[in-house]
Design a protein around this motif. Structure first.
Motif, PDB file in Angstrom:
ATOM      1  N   LYS A 339      -2.685  10.635 -10.157  1.00 24.69           N
ATOM      2  CA  LYS A 339      -2.915  12.049 -10.436  1.00 24.69           C
ATOM      3  C   LYS A 339      -4.068  12.621  -9.611  1.00 24.69           C
ATOM      4  CE  LYS A 339      -1.119  11.744 -15.160  1.00 24.69           C
ATOM      5  NZ  LYS A 339      -1.446  11.788 -16.607  1.00 24.69           N
ATOM      6  N   VAL A 340      -4.748  11.746  -8.869  1.00 22.81           N
ATOM      7  CA  VAL A 340      -5.858  12.189  -8.018  1.00 22.81           C
ATOM      8  C   VAL A 340      -5.391  12.107  -6.572  1.00 22.81           C
ATOM      9  CG1 VAL A 340      -8.251  11.801  -7.340  1.00 22.81           C
ATOM     10  CG2 VAL A 340      -7.515  11.306  -9.690  1.00 22.81           C
ATOM     11  N   ASP A 341      -5.408  13.236  -5.863  1.00 17.22           N
ATOM     12  CA  ASP A 341      -4.824  13.321  -4.526  1.00 17.22           C
ATOM     13  C   ASP A 341      -5.353  12.255  -3.581  1.00 17.22           C
ATOM     14  OD1 ASP A 341      -3.175  14.766  -2.531  1.00 17.22           O
ATOM     15  OD2 ASP A 341      -5.117  15.146  -1.613  1.00 17.22           O
ATOM     16  N   ILE A 342      -6.660  12.004  -3.603  1.00 16.32           N
ATOM     17  CA  ILE A 342      -7.240  11.071  -2.637  1.00 16.32           C
ATOM     18  C   ILE A 342      -6.921   9.624  -2.954  1.00 16.32           C
ATOM     19  CG2 ILE A 342      -9.136  12.617  -2.051  1.00 16.32           C
ATOM     20  CD1 ILE A 342     -10.966  10.946  -3.796  1.00 16.32           C
ATOM     21  N   TYR A 343      -6.318   9.376  -4.139  1.00 16.50           N
ATOM     22  CA  TYR A 343      -5.989   8.000  -4.512  1.00 16.50           C
ATOM     23  C   TYR A 343      -4.481   7.767  -4.632  1.00 16.50           C
ATOM     24  CZ  TYR A 343     -10.950   7.642  -5.604  1.00 16.50           C
ATOM     25  OH  TYR A 343     -12.304   7.638  -5.512  1.00 16.50           O
ATOM     26  N   LYS A 344      -3.675   8.772  -4.338  1.00 21.83           N
ATOM     27  CA  LYS A 344      -2.233   8.618  -4.491  1.00 21.83           C
ATOM     28  C   LYS A 344      -1.695   7.490  -3.620  1.00 21.83           C
ATOM     29  CE  LYS A 344      -0.958  13.302  -5.940  1.00 21.83           C
ATOM     30  NZ  LYS A 344      -0.244  14.555  -5.581  1.00 21.83           N
ATOM     31  N   ASN A 345      -2.265   7.324  -2.418  1.00 20.21           N
ATOM     32  CA  ASN A 345      -1.735   6.316  -1.509  1.00 20.21           C
ATOM     33  C   ASN A 345      -2.114   4.896  -1.898  1.00 20.21           C
ATOM     34  OD1 ASN A 345      -4.426   6.969  -0.876  1.00 20.21           O
ATOM     35  ND2 ASN A 345      -4.237   6.053   1.143  1.00 20.21           N
ATOM     36  N   ILE A 346      -3.047   4.727  -2.832  1.00 18.03           N
ATOM     37  CA  ILE A 346      -3.421   3.364  -3.245  1.00 18.03           C
ATOM     38  C   ILE A 346      -2.975   3.054  -4.666  1.00 18.03           C
ATOM     39  CG2 ILE A 346      -5.421   3.335  -1.700  1.00 18.03           C
ATOM     40  CD1 ILE A 346      -7.194   3.742  -4.174  1.00 18.03           C
ATOM     41  N   ALA A 347      -2.410   4.063  -5.349  1.00 18.21           N
ATOM     42  CA  ALA A 347      -2.010   3.875  -6.752  1.00 18.21           C
ATOM     43  C   ALA A 347      -0.966   2.763  -6.892  1.00 18.21           C
ATOM     44  CB  ALA A 347      -1.474   5.183  -7.330  1.00 18.21           C
ATOM     45  N   GLU A 348       0.006   2.727  -5.969  1.00 16.94           N
ATOM     46  CA  GLU A 348       1.053   1.705  -6.032  1.00 16.94           C
ATOM     47  C   GLU A 348       0.492   0.313  -5.779  1.00 16.94           C
ATOM     48  OE1 GLU A 348       4.246   1.482  -6.792  1.00 16.94           O
ATOM     49  OE2 GLU A 348       4.382   3.580  -7.404  1.00 16.94           O
ATOM     50  N   ILE A 349      -0.510   0.226  -4.905  1.00 18.83           N
ATOM     51  CA  ILE A 349      -1.138  -1.074  -4.626  1.00 18.83           C
ATOM     52  C   ILE A 349      -1.750  -1.627  -5.908  1.00 18.83           C
ATOM     53  CG2 ILE A 349      -2.875  -2.278  -3.233  1.00 18.83           C
ATOM     54  CD1 ILE A 349      -2.700   0.042  -1.229  1.00 18.83           C
ATOM     55  N   VAL A 350      -2.469  -0.772  -6.608  1.00 16.87           N
ATOM     56  CA  VAL A 350      -3.126  -1.176  -7.856  1.00 16.87           C
ATOM     57  C   VAL A 350      -2.084  -1.534  -8.915  1.00 16.87           C
ATOM     58  CG1 VAL A 350      -4.597  -0.362  -9.737  1.00 16.87           C
ATOM     59  CG2 VAL A 350      -5.189   0.182  -7.367  1.00 16.87           C
ATOM     60  N   ARG A 351      -1.027  -0.756  -8.980  1.00 14.47           N
ATOM     61  CA  ARG A 351      -0.022  -0.936 -10.023  1.00 14.47           C
ATOM     62  C   ARG A 351       0.595  -2.340 -10.018  1.00 14.47           C
ATOM     63  NH1 ARG A 351       5.233   3.046 -10.633  1.00 14.47           N
ATOM     64  NH2 ARG A 351       5.805   2.507 -12.761  1.00 14.47           N
ATOM     65  N   HIS A 352       0.725  -2.927  -8.825  1.00 16.52           N
ATOM     66  CA  HIS A 352       1.494  -4.176  -8.715  1.00 16.52           C
ATOM     67  C   HIS A 352       0.635  -5.398  -8.384  1.00 16.52           C
ATOM     68  CE1 HIS A 352       5.153  -1.900  -9.146  1.00 16.52           C
ATOM     69  NE2 HIS A 352       4.826  -1.116  -8.134  1.00 16.52           N
ATOM     70  N   HIS A 353      -0.681  -5.329  -8.628  1.00 15.93           N
ATOM     71  CA  HIS A 353      -1.512  -6.467  -8.238  1.00 15.93           C
ATOM     72  C   HIS A 353      -1.431  -7.650  -9.200  1.00 15.93           C
ATOM     73  CE1 HIS A 353      -4.509  -4.758 -11.067  1.00 15.93           C
ATOM     74  NE2 HIS A 353      -5.055  -5.953 -11.076  1.00 15.93           N
ATOM     75  N   HIS A 354      -0.648  -7.517 -10.278  1.00 13.00           N
ATOM     76  CA  HIS A 354      -0.412  -8.652 -11.177  1.00 13.00           C
ATOM     77  C   HIS A 354       1.039  -9.132 -11.119  1.00 13.00           C
ATOM     78  CE1 HIS A 354      -4.191  -9.414 -13.159  1.00 13.00           C
ATOM     79  NE2 HIS A 354      -4.374  -8.120 -13.367  1.00 13.00           N
ATOM     80  N   GLU A 355       1.797  -8.638 -10.121  1.00 15.69           N
ATOM     81  CA  GLU A 355       3.149  -9.150  -9.910  1.00 15.69           C
ATOM     82  C   GLU A 355       3.063 -10.529  -9.249  1.00 15.69           C
ATOM     83  OE1 GLU A 355       5.676  -7.729 -11.063  1.00 15.69           O
ATOM     84  OE2 GLU A 355       5.364  -5.548 -11.131  1.00 15.69           O
ATOM     85  N   HIS A 356       4.035 -11.405  -9.526  1.00 13.84           N
ATOM     86  CA  HIS A 356       4.074 -12.741  -8.938  1.00 13.84           C
ATOM     87  C   HIS A 356       5.205 -12.835  -7.922  1.00 13.84           C
ATOM     88  CE1 HIS A 356       1.808 -14.777 -12.536  1.00 13.84           C
ATOM     89  NE2 HIS A 356       1.092 -13.873 -11.887  1.00 13.84           N
ATOM     90  N   TYR A 357       5.012 -13.659  -6.929  1.00 11.65           N
ATOM     91  CA  TYR A 357       5.976 -13.808  -5.840  1.00 11.65           C
ATOM     92  C   TYR A 357       7.342 -14.231  -6.359  1.00 11.65           C
ATOM     93  CZ  TYR A 357       7.525 -14.809  -1.074  1.00 11.65           C
ATOM     94  OH  TYR A 357       8.195 -14.788   0.137  1.00 11.65           O
ATOM     95  N   ASN A 358       7.359 -14.998  -7.450  1.00 10.46           N
ATOM     96  CA  ASN A 358       8.632 -15.473  -8.008  1.00 10.46           C
ATOM     97  C   ASN A 358       9.197 -14.531  -9.073  1.00 10.46           C
ATOM     98  OD1 ASN A 358       6.899 -15.888 -10.128  1.00 10.46           O
ATOM     99  ND2 ASN A 358       7.183 -18.105 -10.236  1.00 10.46           N
TER     100      ASN A 358
END
Length: 582
Positions: A339-358
C-alpha cells in the motif's frame, strides 16, 4: 531504486526526447523558412526586373522606337527593313537607325546580365528575330500564358547553376502594331513574353548564413534546456530521495521498535540484509536489484507488529495455533508494504521469504521457480542467521556447520544455486557470538519472566530451572551449586487455613529467600518446594533461622539439600529429581 525514482527517470527521458524533437523541428522549420524566403526574394526580384523591362519597353513603344547612331553594337535591324525610314541621315550627315522596343530591350537585357548575372529574354512563338527563339521551358510557358494571360515561374538549372525563372505575358498594344502588324497580331493579343532568370546562389548563400546563425541559437537554447531539465531532475530526485529517506527512517525506526520487543530479533533484520546482499553479489545481481533486496530484508519482519507478545516473545515451542498466527506476519508485511508506493516493488519479495524450494513453506506453498529469486535468497540468509544465533532450546552453530546444514537442506528447503553461492559468500562471515534469545539485562530478564515467572510467588518456575541447567557453563549461565528447600506439612496448612492464605505464605517465604540469596535464581518446584542456584557455593545453615521465622506457628518445618552441580553431574531437572529421591 524505488518505483518513484524510476518513474522520474522515465519522465525525464520523455521530456528530453520531446525537447529534442521540438528543437529539431524548430531548427528544421527555420532552415526551411530561410530557404523558402530565398525563393520569395528571388521571385520578388524577378517580378521587379520584368516590370522594369516592360516599363522600359512601354516607354520606347510610346515613342515609336528610338533612333541611335549606327555602330558595331547597334547595326540596322534587318528584321525592321519593312519599315520606311528605318535608317536616316541627320543634317550633319550622321547616320541613325531605328531601334524598336524589342531591339532596345534585348540589348539592355544583355548589358544587365553581364553586370548583375540576371538573364533577361524577350521571346515569342511567332518569331520575327531568331534570337528571340524560346528555349524548352519558355516554349512550354508561352503556351500556358497565352491561355491564362498570367505570369508563370519555376526554379530550373541553366548551365549547371540554379535560377529562378519568371515569364510575364507580352500583350499587343496599339504602339506595337507599327512593327508587328504584318505578323497578324491585333491589339490585346498575347504575342510573346518577357522572361527573366535570377541566379539563386546569392540567395542560398544568405539563407545558409542566416540558417547557421539560427541553428547555433537553437543549439544553445537546446543545451540550456537540457541543463535546466538535468538540474530539475537532480533537484526533484534530491527532494524525492530525501522524502523517501525520511519515510524509510520512520519505517526503520518502527522496525527497530519491533525488534526491541525481542532480544533475539534485535539486529536480526540488519544481519539478514547483510547476508542477502553478500549472496546476491556472489550471484552477480546488478546494484539496483541488490538495493531492492536489501530494503526488502530490512522490512521483512515488519508484519510482526501484529503478532501478540505472548507468541512473539515466547521462548519455548509454539502450539499449532500459535504457529499459524505467527505465520500471518508475512501476509501482514505484504499488505503494509504493497500500500506504500515506494515499497510496492519489494512487497512480493517479503511475502514469499518463508516459501520452501520443495513447496513445503508458507503462505502459498510455492515451489521452485514459482518463488521470486530474491525471496529465495532471503530465505537462505534468514535461515543462516537463525542457525548462527543462540535460541532458548538450541545453541548456535558455527559458520562452517551452518553452511553444512544449508547444503543438507539444498533441493528441499533451499534453491541449490543459492546455497552454492551462499557457501562461498558466507564462509568468511564473522558472526557475533553474543547474539542470544536468552535474557542478559535486568529488563530482558523481567520481560523473560512473563513466560517463566511463577504467578503466585514471583520467583522463576520449573521450566526456567530446566533451561538454566541445560545451558549451564555457557555465556549466559555459569552456576555451581544447588540448594533444594522442602516445606513439610504445607498441605495441612492449606486445608486448615485456605489456599489463599497458603499462597500468601508461599509468597512471603519466597521473598525471604530472595533477600538471603546472593543471586536472583530462586525457583518454585513441586508446588511447595524451592530451589536456589548460585554461581558460588552457598549453604543455608546460617540462614535457616531467618526462614523458620516466617513459618512460626504454622506447623510447617524446613529441610534442605545442597548439591555441587559439577560433582553431582546435574545437567537437567531429571538428574536433580534422581538425586532428591536418594
Amino acid at each position: 531504486m524505488s518505483s518513484r525514482v524510476k518513474f522520474l527517470n522515465k519522465i525525464t527521458y520523455i521530456v528530453v526526447f520531446v525537447w529534442t524533437f521540438i528543437m529539431f523541428v524548430a531548427g528544421f522549420v527555420l532552415v526551411y523558412k530561410n530557404y523558402e524566403y530565398a525563393n520569395v526574394l528571388a521571385k520578388h526580384e524577378a517580378v521587379v526586373s520584368v516590370k522594369k523591362d516592360l516599363a522600359y519597353r512601354s516607354w520606347v513603344a510610346s515613342h515609336g522606337g528610338v533612333y541611335v547612331p549606327i555602330t558595331e553594337k547597334t547595326p540596322p535591324n534587318p528584321y525592321l527593313s519593312h519599315i520606311p525610314n528605318r535608317d536616316v541621315n541627320t543634317s550633319d550627315n550622321q547616320q541613325l537607325t531605328l531601334m524598336n522596343p524589342a531591339y532596345t530591350l534585348s540589348q539592355m537585357m544583355q548589358d544587365y546580365s553581364q553586370l548583375y548575372g540576371t538573364k533577361g529574354h524577350i521571346t515569342s512563338s511567332i518569331l520575327m528575330n531568331p534570337k528571340n527563339k524560346p528555349d524548352e521551358w519558355e516554349a512550354e510557358q508561352l503556351n500556358i500564358i497565352e491561355k491564362t494571360k498570367k505570369p508563370s515561374y519555376k526554379k530550373a538549372v541553366i548551365e549547371g547553376k540554379e535560377f529562378f525563372r519568371y515569364i510575364s505575358p507580352l500583350q499587343t498594344k496599339e504602339s506595337c502594331l507599327k512593327c508587328h502588324a504584318f505578323q497578324g497580331y491585333k491589339v490585346g493579343d498575347i504575342r510573346g513574353g518577357v522572361s527573366v532568370s535570377i541566379p539563386m546562389q546569392k540567395y542560398y548563400e544568405e539563407a545558409y548564413s542566416l540558417s547557421s546563425i539560427n541553428v547555433l541559437i537553437i543549439f544553445l537554447i537546446y543545451l540550456l534546456g537540457l541543463f535546466l531539465i538535468s538540474y530539475g531532475r537532480k533537484k526533484a530526485k534530491e527532494i524525492l530521495k530525501n522524502k523517501i529517506k525520511d519515510y524509510e527512517q520512520h519505517i526503520f525506526s518502527l522496525v527497530n521498535i519491533i525488534e526491541k520487543r525481542d532480544s533475539y530479533t534485535a539486529g536480526h533484520t540488519q544481519r539478514v540484509a547483510n547476508y542477502s546482499t553478500a549472496i546476491a553479489k556472489e550471484m552477480g545481481f546488478k546494484e539496483d536489484v541488490i538495493d531492492d533486496l536489501y530494503r526488502a530484508c530490512m522490512l521483512h519482519d515488519i508484519g510482526k507488529i501484529s503478532t501478540p507478545d505472548s507468541i512473539l516473545l515466547k521462548p519455548g515451542s509454539l502450539t499449532s495455533l500459535e504457529y499459524e498466527i505467527i505465520k500471518e506476519h508475512v501476509v501482514v508485511s505484504y499488505e503494509l508494504l504493497s500500500k506504500v508506493d515506494i515499497y510496492k516493488n519489494i512487497a512480493e519479495i517479503v511475502r514469499h521469504h518463508h516459501e520452501h524450494y520443495n513447496g513445503a513453506g508458507y503462505p502459498n506453498g510455492l515451489k521452485g521457480s514459482e518463488i521470486p529469486i530474491l525471496s529465495q535468497i532471503m530465505t537462505v540468509a534468514d535461515a543462516f542467521d537463525a542457525m548462527t544465533t543462540n535460541r532458548i532450546y538450541k545453541s548456535r552453530k558455527s559458520v562452517k556447520d551452518a553452511i553444512v546444514e544449508l547444503n543438507d537442506l539444498s533441493q528441499k528447503q533451499f534453491n541449490p544455486k543459492i546455497v552454492k553461492a551462499a557457501s562461498k559468500a558466507l564462509k568468511n562471515i564473522k558472526v557475533e557470538t553474543t547474539i542470544t534469545q536468552r535474557p542478559k539485562t535486568k529488563i530482558e530478564k523481567e520481560r523473560f519472566s512473563y513466560f517463566y515467572r511463577d504467578q503466585v510467588c514471583g520467583v522463576y518456575n520449573t521450566s526456567y530451572l530446566e533451561l538454566v541447567l541445560t545451558y549451564n557453563h555457557t555465556d549466559e549461565f555459569d552456576v555451581k551449586c544447588i540448594n533444594v528447600i522442602n516445606l513439610h506439612n504445607f498441605n495441612q496448612y492449606n486445608q486448615q487455613n485456605s489456599w489463599t492464605k497458603g499462597d500468601r505464605l508461599l509468597k512471603k517465604f519466597a521473598q525471604r529467600l530472595l533477600k538471603i540469596n546472593t543471586s536472583d535464581f530462586v525457583f518454585r518446584i513441586h508446588g511447595d518446594d524451592f530451589v536456589i542456584i548460585n554461581k558460588t557455593h552457598f549453604t543455608l545453615d546460617d540462614k535457616l533461622s531467618s526462614l523458620e521465622e516466617i513459618l512460626e506457628d504454622t506447623g510447617i518445618y524446613i529441610t534442605y539439600k545442597h548439591f555441587d552441580i559439577e560433582e553431582d553431574d546435574i545437567k537437567n531437572t531429571n538428574d536433580l529429581e534422581k538425586l532428591l529421591q536418594v
